[in-house]
Scaffold this active site. Structure first.
Site, PDB file in Angstrom:
ATOM      1  CB  VAL A   1      40.309  39.860  46.842  1.00  0.00           C
ATOM      2  CG1 VAL A   1      40.364  38.540  46.739  1.00  0.00           C
ATOM      3  CG2 VAL A   1      40.146  40.103  48.778  1.00  0.00           C
ATOM      4  CB  CYS A   2      45.234  38.537  43.914  1.00  0.00           C
ATOM      5  SG  CYS A   2      44.924  37.801  41.956  1.00  0.00           S
TER       6      CYS A   2
END
Lengths: 99, 135, 119
Positions: free
Chosen positions: C77-78
């Site tokens: 997940v960024c």
């Protein structure tokens, strides 16, 4: 190159833009709402049929079936499942999604 | 490793490999976040020394329009960042001629110098890429 | 072959995450490797463990978690996109990890193909 289009041609210009910049010998895979672009009788159908002289067109049948469009597919459009989708991505050296 | 860039500690496998990356921008700014967050990926990619190209087609051309002022909408004006890309050695910016003209714009309307390509030239450019990321 | 996957949309609102999952599953069944699935833009919302769909609907978040558990798929997940949208370690579902955008570029370098799913 594999071009993936997931937009209905009646709503967005993704298929149009893809057809404008697709090279001969490339493939186009229609998925999600993009599968409406593979169906007969739409305003976009003529353009896609014309492009089929130079490019191969595929449509994801789970998406066609989900939308009840499985019996409306333009002749010459090949139907693939997710495994076929994977094969298409693997077969070409690069892939672009027309989001 | 910084919080914002994460995996910039490149391992053996990625250092030395140079791939052709194209970031395809086809969406207008502000109406959705795609243009802004796409630019964030582009900036990070500079640290990996890859062969990076930016493509602007369809409404993505609007990202480069001069004169953006976002004070009244209360959002961040990120258009100056396109001018800063040169400092990151990202110098390949391509605009599709048909998209630009269809929007009543010319190169003089854009915040940065770009190379204008016909649809056919754009097709060739994209076909040559290893990785095409679309936002 | 090694595939990278980019998911740009959240669950339920758009089909992108569903298609990405079906693609990943089919690729694994065919003996390919999923190098990484990177969640960006609203795609970070695929990673919240607070998701509770109705019982007769598919559980998109758990489906990803299971894929990570069973096949060791790296779900990233960024961090910047996650912070914007309130996706942090405290509400992160199992199998996901939070990291930087560099992980997306790295997938582009290391995977044989990167496929983007979004709107």
């Amino acid at each position: 190159m594999l071009h993936i289009v997931n937009k209905s041609p009646s709503e967005k210009n993704a298929l149009d833009s893809c057809l404008r910049t697709v090279k001969k010998g490339s493939s186009i895979l229609l998925i999600e709402d993009g599968v409406y672009g593979a169906t007969k009788g739409t305003a976009a159908a003529g353009k896609l049929a014309a492009a089929m002289a130079d490019v191969q067109v595929f449509a994801l049948w789970p998406d066609l079936e989900a939308r009840g469009m499985q019996d409306n597919v333009i002749d010459g459009v090949k139907q693939v499942d997710y495994a076929g989708f994977v094969d298409l991505v693997a077969a070409d050296k690069n892939v672009q999604s027309w989001l | 490793m910084t919080e914002s860039t994460g995996g910039i500690d490149m391992d053996e496998e990625s250092s030395g490999t140079i791939k052709k990356f194209a970031f395809v921008n086809r969406k207008a700014p502000y109406g959705t976040i795609y243009a802004l967050e796409s630019l964030e990926v582009v900036l990070i990619s500079a640290a990996f020394d890859q062969d990076v190209s930016l493509v602007f087609m369809d409404d993505g051309v609007y990202e480069l329009k001069k004169g953006q002022g976002t004070k009244a909408v209360g959002m961040k004006n990120f258009s100056p960042t396109y001018r800063a890309l040169e400092g990151y050695d990202i110098e390949k910016l391509y605009v599709e001629k048909e998209s630009m003209e269809a929007r009543g714009l010319t190169e003089d309307d854009l915040v940065v110098p770009v190379e204008v390509l016909t649809s056919e030239e754009m097709a060739t450019l994209m076909d040559e890429q290893d990785v095409v990321l679309s936002f | 072959m090694k595939f990278g996957i980019l998911v740009n949309e959240g669950p339920y609102n758009h089909q992108a995450s569903d298609t990405a999952y079906q693609f990943a599953k089919a690729a694994i069944e065919k003996g390919h490797e999923i190098h990484r699935v990177f969640f960006y833009h609203d795609g970070v919302n695929n990673a919240t463990k607070l998701t509770e769909p109705p019982q007769d609907d598919r559980h998109i978040v758990n489906r990803w978690s299971k894929l990570a558990e069973e096949h060791g798929v790296d779900l990233v997940v960024c961090v910047a996109a996650g912070l914007r949208r309130g996706i942090v370690d405290e509400n992160l579902a199992s199998g996901f990890r939070i990291s930087g955008l560099g992980q997306l570029v790295e997938t582009g370098i290391q995977a044989d193909r990167v496929v983007t799913f979004g709107d």
